[in-house]
Design a protein around this motif. Sequence first.
Motif, PDB file in Angstrom:
ATOM      1  N   LYS A  44       0.835  -1.210   0.000  1.00  0.00           N
ATOM      2  CA  LYS A  44       0.000   0.000   0.000  1.00  0.00           C
ATOM      3  C   LYS A  44       0.866   1.255   0.000  1.00  0.00           C
ATOM      4  CE  LYS A  44      -3.893   0.239   0.406  1.00  0.00           C
ATOM      5  NZ  LYS A  44      -4.973   0.391  -0.608  1.00  0.00           N
ATOM      6  N   ILE A  45       1.969   1.208   0.765  1.00  0.00           N
ATOM      7  CA  ILE A  45       2.870   2.372   0.794  1.00  0.00           C
ATOM      8  C   ILE A  45       3.464   2.605  -0.589  1.00  0.00           C
ATOM      9  CG2 ILE A  45       5.081   3.177   1.696  1.00  0.00           C
ATOM     10  CD1 ILE A  45       4.346   1.791   4.347  1.00  0.00           C
ATOM     11  N   GLY A  46       3.863   1.540  -1.245  1.00  0.00           N
ATOM     12  CA  GLY A  46       4.417   1.684  -2.585  1.00  0.00           C
ATOM     13  C   GLY A  46       3.396   2.223  -3.572  1.00  0.00           C
ATOM     14  N   ALA A  47       2.152   1.770  -3.451  1.00  0.00           N
ATOM     15  CA  ALA A  47       1.101   2.240  -4.362  1.00  0.00           C
ATOM     16  C   ALA A  47       0.804   3.721  -4.135  1.00  0.00           C
ATOM     17  CB  ALA A  47      -0.160   1.402  -4.159  1.00  0.00           C
ATOM     18  N   ALA A  52       1.274   9.608  -5.665  1.00  0.00           N
ATOM     19  CA  ALA A  52       1.794  10.946  -5.383  1.00  0.00           C
ATOM     20  C   ALA A  52       2.738  11.398  -6.484  1.00  0.00           C
ATOM     21  CB  ALA A  52       2.512  10.946  -4.037  1.00  0.00           C
ATOM     22  N   LYS A  53       3.581  10.511  -6.967  1.00  0.00           N
ATOM     23  CA  LYS A  53       4.507  10.883  -8.032  1.00  0.00           C
ATOM     24  C   LYS A  53       3.762  11.144  -9.347  1.00  0.00           C
ATOM     25  CE  LYS A  53       8.560   8.381  -6.302  1.00  0.00           C
ATOM     26  NZ  LYS A  53       9.510   7.273  -6.572  1.00  0.00           N
ATOM     27  N   LYS A  54       2.727  10.361  -9.592  1.00  0.00           N
ATOM     28  CA  LYS A  54       1.987  10.508 -10.844  1.00  0.00           C
ATOM     29  C   LYS A  54       1.246  11.840 -10.916  1.00  0.00           C
ATOM     30  CE  LYS A  54      -1.490   8.149 -13.643  1.00  0.00           C
ATOM     31  NZ  LYS A  54      -2.405   6.987 -13.745  1.00  0.00           N
ATOM     32  N   LEU A  64      -1.246  15.022  -2.295  1.00  0.00           N
ATOM     33  CA  LEU A  64      -1.137  15.183  -0.845  1.00  0.00           C
ATOM     34  C   LEU A  64      -1.931  14.116  -0.098  1.00  0.00           C
ATOM     35  CD1 LEU A  64      -1.356  19.085  -0.513  1.00  0.00           C
ATOM     36  CD2 LEU A  64       0.653  17.637  -0.227  1.00  0.00           C
ATOM     37  N   GLN A  65      -3.114  13.791  -0.591  1.00  0.00           N
ATOM     38  CA  GLN A  65      -3.910  12.727   0.034  1.00  0.00           C
ATOM     39  C   GLN A  65      -3.170  11.386  -0.018  1.00  0.00           C
ATOM     40  OE1 GLN A  65      -6.761  12.914   1.753  1.00  0.00           O
ATOM     41  NE2 GLN A  65      -6.824  15.145   1.488  1.00  0.00           N
ATOM     42  N   ALA A  66      -2.529  11.124  -1.113  1.00  0.00           N
ATOM     43  CA  ALA A  66      -1.758   9.879  -1.256  1.00  0.00           C
ATOM     44  C   ALA A  66      -0.609   9.847  -0.256  1.00  0.00           C
ATOM     45  CB  ALA A  66      -1.243   9.742  -2.684  1.00  0.00           C
ATOM     46  N   LEU A  67       0.042  10.992  -0.081  1.00  0.00           N
ATOM     47  CA  LEU A  67       1.158  11.040   0.877  1.00  0.00           C
ATOM     48  C   LEU A  67       0.666  10.887   2.302  1.00  0.00           C
ATOM     49  CD1 LEU A  67       3.359  13.895  -0.667  1.00  0.00           C
ATOM     50  CD2 LEU A  67       3.805  11.441  -0.655  1.00  0.00           C
ATOM     51  N   LYS A  68      -0.540  11.449   2.597  1.00  0.00           N
ATOM     52  CA  LYS A  68      -1.101  11.276   3.945  1.00  0.00           C
ATOM     53  C   LYS A  68      -1.389   9.807   4.223  1.00  0.00           C
ATOM     54  CE  LYS A  68      -3.221  15.857   4.424  1.00  0.00           C
ATOM     55  NZ  LYS A  68      -4.511  16.601   4.569  1.00  0.00           N
ATOM     56  N   ARG A  69      -1.992   9.124   3.254  1.00  0.00           N
ATOM     57  CA  ARG A  69      -2.267   7.699   3.433  1.00  0.00           C
ATOM     58  C   ARG A  69      -0.963   6.912   3.589  1.00  0.00           C
ATOM     59  NH1 ARG A  69      -6.194   8.994  -0.505  1.00  0.00           N
ATOM     60  NH2 ARG A  69      -4.810   8.250  -2.171  1.00  0.00           N
ATOM     61  N   LYS A  70       0.024   7.321   2.821  1.00  0.00           N
ATOM     62  CA  LYS A  70       1.341   6.668   2.905  1.00  0.00           C
ATOM     63  C   LYS A  70       1.924   6.814   4.310  1.00  0.00           C
ATOM     64  CE  LYS A  70       6.058   7.255   1.168  1.00  0.00           C
ATOM     65  NZ  LYS A  70       6.553   7.930   2.361  1.00  0.00           N
ATOM     66  N   LYS A  71       1.825   8.015   4.879  1.00  0.00           N
ATOM     67  CA  LYS A  71       2.318   8.248   6.238  1.00  0.00           C
ATOM     68  C   LYS A  71       1.564   7.391   7.249  1.00  0.00           C
ATOM     69  CE  LYS A  71       5.468  11.449   5.529  1.00  0.00           C
ATOM     70  NZ  LYS A  71       6.894  11.232   5.901  1.00  0.00           N
ATOM     71  N   TYR A  73       0.062   4.498   6.699  1.00  0.00           N
ATOM     72  CA  TYR A  73       0.491   3.097   6.531  1.00  0.00           C
ATOM     73  C   TYR A  73       1.877   2.865   7.145  1.00  0.00           C
ATOM     74  CZ  TYR A  73      -3.368   2.759   3.181  1.00  0.00           C
ATOM     75  OH  TYR A  73      -4.612   2.762   2.587  1.00  0.00           O
ATOM     76  N   GLU A  74       2.744   3.849   6.977  1.00  0.00           N
ATOM     77  CA  GLU A  74       4.084   3.726   7.552  1.00  0.00           C
ATOM     78  C   GLU A  74       4.027   3.675   9.084  1.00  0.00           C
ATOM     79  OE1 GLU A  74       6.772   5.961   4.084  1.00  0.00           O
ATOM     80  OE2 GLU A  74       6.160   7.042   5.896  1.00  0.00           O
ATOM     81  N   LYS A  75       3.097   4.473   9.666  1.00  0.00           N
ATOM     82  CA  LYS A  75       2.948   4.452  11.119  1.00  0.00           C
ATOM     83  C   LYS A  75       2.464   3.083  11.590  1.00  0.00           C
ATOM     84  CE  LYS A  75       0.738   6.954  14.917  1.00  0.00           C
ATOM     85  NZ  LYS A  75      -0.187   8.076  15.277  1.00  0.00           N
ATOM     86  N   GLN A  76       1.482   2.516  10.867  1.00  0.00           N
ATOM     87  CA  GLN A  76       0.991   1.180  11.207  1.00  0.00           C
ATOM     88  C   GLN A  76       2.103   0.126  11.053  1.00  0.00           C
ATOM     89  OE1 GLN A  76      -2.579   0.193   9.046  1.00  0.00           O
ATOM     90  NE2 GLN A  76      -3.506   2.211   9.390  1.00  0.00           N
TER      91      GLN A  76
END
Length: 223
Positions: A44-47, A52-54, A64-71, A73-76
Amino acid sequence: MSVFGKLFGGGGKGGKGPSPQDAIQKLRETEEMLTKKQDYLEQKIGAELLIAKKNGTKNKRAALQALKRKKRYEKQLAQIDGTLSTIEFQREALENANTNTEVLKNMGFAAKAIKTAHENMDLDKVDDLMQDITEQQELAQEISDAISRPVGFGDDCDEDELLAELEELEQEELDKNLLEIGGTEDVPLPSVPSNPLPKKPVAQKKREEEDEDDMEELKAWAM
Protein backbone atom coordinates in the motif's frame (compact mmCIF):
# COMPACT_ATOMS: atom_id res chain seq x y z
CA MET A 1 -10.89 -10.19 29.56
CA SER A 2 -7.59 -8.73 28.29
CA VAL A 3 -6.51 -8.70 24.68
CA PHE A 4 -3.83 -11.36 25.36
CA GLY A 5 -6.43 -13.42 27.23
CA LYS A 6 -8.66 -13.34 24.17
CA LEU A 7 -5.67 -14.04 21.93
CA PHE A 8 -4.53 -17.10 23.91
CA GLY A 9 -8.04 -18.32 24.68
CA GLY A 10 -7.74 -17.90 28.43
CA GLY A 11 -10.84 -18.25 30.63
CA GLY A 12 -11.96 -16.30 33.66
CA LYS A 13 -10.32 -16.03 37.02
CA GLY A 14 -10.89 -19.66 37.82
CA GLY A 15 -9.89 -20.85 34.35
CA LYS A 16 -6.73 -22.81 33.81
CA GLY A 17 -4.00 -20.91 31.98
CA PRO A 18 -2.71 -22.10 28.61
CA SER A 19 0.20 -24.50 28.48
CA PRO A 20 3.59 -23.20 27.27
CA GLN A 21 3.25 -25.23 24.08
CA ASP A 22 -0.17 -23.70 23.32
CA ALA A 23 1.08 -20.19 24.03
CA ILE A 24 4.13 -20.67 21.80
CA GLN A 25 1.92 -21.92 18.98
CA LYS A 26 -0.43 -18.93 19.37
CA LEU A 27 2.49 -16.51 19.29
CA ARG A 28 3.83 -18.11 16.12
CA GLU A 29 0.41 -17.77 14.47
CA THR A 30 0.27 -14.12 15.53
CA GLU A 31 3.76 -13.52 14.11
CA GLU A 32 2.68 -15.05 10.82
CA MET A 33 -0.46 -12.87 10.72
CA LEU A 34 1.48 -9.68 11.46
CA THR A 35 4.10 -10.54 8.87
CA LYS A 36 1.40 -10.82 6.23
CA LYS A 37 0.02 -7.45 7.40
CA GLN A 38 3.49 -5.98 6.98
CA ASP A 39 3.66 -7.18 3.39
CA TYR A 40 0.20 -5.70 2.71
CA LEU A 41 1.15 -2.30 4.20
CA GLU A 42 4.43 -2.19 2.27
CA GLN A 43 2.47 -2.76 -0.94
CA LYS A 44 0.00 0.00 0.00
CA ILE A 45 2.87 2.37 0.79
CA GLY A 46 4.42 1.68 -2.58
CA ALA A 47 1.10 2.24 -4.36
CA GLU A 48 0.42 5.56 -2.58
CA LEU A 49 3.93 6.70 -3.44
CA LEU A 50 3.28 6.01 -7.14
CA ILE A 51 0.02 7.97 -6.95
CA ALA A 52 1.79 10.95 -5.38
CA LYS A 53 4.51 10.88 -8.03
CA LYS A 54 1.99 10.51 -10.84
CA ASN A 55 -0.14 13.46 -9.81
CA GLY A 56 2.66 15.70 -8.61
CA THR A 57 1.91 19.34 -9.27
CA LYS A 58 -0.80 18.47 -11.80
CA ASN A 59 -3.22 17.36 -9.08
CA LYS A 60 -1.73 18.64 -5.89
CA ARG A 61 -4.70 17.66 -3.74
CA ALA A 62 -4.66 14.01 -4.87
CA ALA A 63 -0.88 13.84 -4.38
CA LEU A 64 -1.14 15.18 -0.84
CA GLN A 65 -3.91 12.73 0.03
CA ALA A 66 -1.76 9.88 -1.26
CA LEU A 67 1.16 11.04 0.88
CA LYS A 68 -1.10 11.28 3.94
CA ARG A 69 -2.27 7.70 3.43
CA LYS A 70 1.34 6.67 2.91
CA LYS A 71 2.32 8.25 6.24
CA ARG A 72 -0.55 6.46 7.97
CA TYR A 73 0.49 3.10 6.53
CA GLU A 74 4.08 3.73 7.55
CA LYS A 75 2.95 4.45 11.12
CA GLN A 76 0.99 1.18 11.21
CA LEU A 77 4.00 -0.63 9.80
CA ALA A 78 6.23 0.78 12.54
CA GLN A 79 3.70 -0.30 15.18
CA ILE A 80 3.65 -3.81 13.73
CA ASP A 81 7.45 -3.92 13.82
CA GLY A 82 7.39 -3.09 17.52
CA THR A 83 4.64 -5.63 18.17
CA LEU A 84 6.58 -8.33 16.32
CA SER A 85 9.67 -7.59 18.43
CA THR A 86 7.62 -7.94 21.63
CA ILE A 87 5.98 -11.16 20.46
CA GLU A 88 9.33 -12.60 19.38
CA PHE A 89 10.77 -11.80 22.82
CA GLN A 90 7.78 -13.46 24.53
CA ARG A 91 8.01 -16.53 22.32
CA GLU A 92 11.73 -16.98 22.99
CA ALA A 93 11.14 -16.54 26.74
CA LEU A 94 8.36 -19.15 26.65
CA GLU A 95 10.52 -21.55 24.64
CA ASN A 96 13.36 -21.17 27.15
CA ALA A 97 10.95 -21.63 30.06
CA ASN A 98 9.44 -24.68 28.39
CA THR A 99 12.92 -26.12 27.83
CA ASN A 100 13.87 -25.50 31.45
CA THR A 101 10.62 -27.12 32.59
CA GLU A 102 11.31 -30.22 30.53
CA VAL A 103 14.89 -30.37 31.79
CA LEU A 104 13.80 -30.08 35.41
CA LYS A 105 11.07 -32.64 34.86
CA ASN A 106 13.56 -35.14 33.39
CA MET A 107 16.06 -34.43 36.17
CA GLY A 108 13.34 -35.06 38.76
CA PHE A 109 12.42 -38.29 36.97
CA ALA A 110 16.07 -39.38 37.02
CA ALA A 111 16.38 -38.50 40.70
CA LYS A 112 13.36 -40.65 41.51
CA ALA A 113 14.84 -43.49 39.49
CA ILE A 114 18.12 -43.25 41.40
CA LYS A 115 16.23 -43.21 44.69
CA THR A 116 14.29 -46.31 43.65
CA ALA A 117 17.50 -48.05 42.65
CA HIS A 118 19.06 -47.28 46.05
CA GLU A 119 16.05 -48.38 48.07
CA ASN A 120 17.19 -52.01 48.05
CA MET A 121 20.77 -51.12 48.90
CA ASP A 122 22.02 -51.17 52.49
CA LEU A 123 25.31 -49.36 53.09
CA ASP A 124 26.35 -51.89 55.73
CA LYS A 125 25.60 -54.73 53.34
CA VAL A 126 27.60 -53.00 50.61
CA ASP A 127 30.57 -52.65 52.99
CA ASP A 128 30.30 -56.32 53.94
CA LEU A 129 30.11 -57.29 50.29
CA MET A 130 33.20 -55.24 49.41
CA GLN A 131 35.07 -56.80 52.35
CA ASP A 132 34.09 -60.29 51.17
CA ILE A 133 35.27 -59.43 47.66
CA THR A 134 38.62 -58.21 49.03
CA GLU A 135 39.08 -61.35 51.10
CA GLN A 136 38.25 -63.58 48.16
CA GLN A 137 40.71 -61.70 45.96
CA GLU A 138 43.44 -62.14 48.58
CA LEU A 139 42.59 -65.84 48.87
CA ALA A 140 42.71 -66.23 45.11
CA GLN A 141 46.14 -64.54 45.03
CA GLU A 142 47.44 -66.89 47.74
CA ILE A 143 46.15 -69.90 45.82
CA SER A 144 47.80 -68.64 42.62
CA ASP A 145 51.10 -68.16 44.47
CA ALA A 146 50.88 -71.67 45.95
CA ILE A 147 50.14 -73.23 42.58
CA SER A 148 52.97 -71.38 40.84
CA ARG A 149 55.55 -72.29 43.52
CA PRO A 150 58.01 -74.99 42.27
CA VAL A 151 57.71 -78.38 44.00
CA GLY A 152 60.59 -80.80 44.79
CA PHE A 153 63.46 -78.45 43.96
CA GLY A 154 64.91 -78.19 47.49
CA ASP A 155 63.56 -74.82 48.46
CA ASP A 156 64.43 -75.69 52.09
CA CYS A 157 68.21 -75.75 51.47
CA ASP A 158 70.37 -73.65 53.77
CA GLU A 159 71.85 -70.71 51.88
CA ASP A 160 75.02 -70.77 54.04
CA GLU A 161 75.70 -74.35 53.01
CA LEU A 162 75.30 -73.43 49.37
CA LEU A 163 77.75 -70.53 49.76
CA ALA A 164 80.30 -72.81 51.47
CA GLU A 165 80.02 -75.32 48.64
CA LEU A 166 80.49 -72.55 46.11
CA GLU A 167 83.68 -71.37 47.88
CA GLU A 168 85.06 -74.93 47.80
CA LEU A 169 84.43 -75.15 44.07
CA GLU A 170 86.15 -71.80 43.52
CA GLN A 171 89.18 -72.93 45.63
CA GLU A 172 89.48 -76.15 43.63
CA GLU A 173 89.45 -74.18 40.42
CA LEU A 174 92.15 -71.84 41.79
CA ASP A 175 94.38 -74.76 42.89
CA LYS A 176 94.02 -76.34 39.48
CA ASN A 177 95.16 -73.13 37.78
CA LEU A 178 98.20 -72.84 40.12
CA LEU A 179 99.25 -76.42 39.35
CA GLU A 180 99.04 -75.74 35.66
CA ILE A 181 101.30 -72.68 36.10
CA GLY A 182 103.86 -74.63 38.22
CA GLY A 183 104.15 -77.39 35.62
CA THR A 184 105.81 -75.02 33.20
CA GLU A 185 109.18 -75.39 35.10
CA ASP A 186 109.82 -78.75 33.43
CA VAL A 187 109.55 -77.30 29.97
CA PRO A 188 113.00 -77.77 28.21
CA LEU A 189 114.90 -74.61 27.36
CA PRO A 190 116.25 -74.11 23.85
CA SER A 191 119.75 -75.64 23.28
CA VAL A 192 122.86 -73.48 23.03
CA PRO A 193 124.59 -73.70 19.63
CA SER A 194 127.85 -75.74 19.85
CA ASN A 195 129.57 -74.16 16.89
CA PRO A 196 132.19 -71.48 17.80
CA LEU A 197 131.34 -67.90 16.99
CA PRO A 198 133.09 -66.46 13.94
CA LYS A 199 136.29 -64.56 14.71
CA LYS A 200 136.52 -60.83 14.14
CA PRO A 201 138.50 -59.68 11.09
CA VAL A 202 142.18 -58.77 11.81
CA ALA A 203 141.77 -55.19 10.67
CA GLN A 204 138.79 -54.61 12.92
CA LYS A 205 140.61 -56.19 15.88
CA LYS A 206 143.66 -53.99 15.32
CA ARG A 207 141.49 -50.86 15.11
CA GLU A 208 139.82 -51.67 18.39
CA GLU A 209 143.19 -52.18 20.11
CA GLU A 210 144.37 -48.79 18.86
CA ASP A 211 141.21 -47.16 20.18
CA GLU A 212 141.82 -48.70 23.58
CA ASP A 213 145.42 -47.40 23.64
CA ASP A 214 144.19 -43.89 22.81
CA MET A 215 141.70 -44.02 25.65
CA GLU A 216 144.43 -45.09 28.12
CA GLU A 217 146.63 -42.23 27.01
CA LEU A 218 143.87 -39.68 27.45
CA LYS A 219 143.16 -40.95 30.95
CA ALA A 220 146.89 -40.55 31.82
CA TRP A 221 146.89 -36.92 30.65
CA ALA A 222 143.77 -36.20 32.58
CA MET A 223 145.35 -37.36 35.83
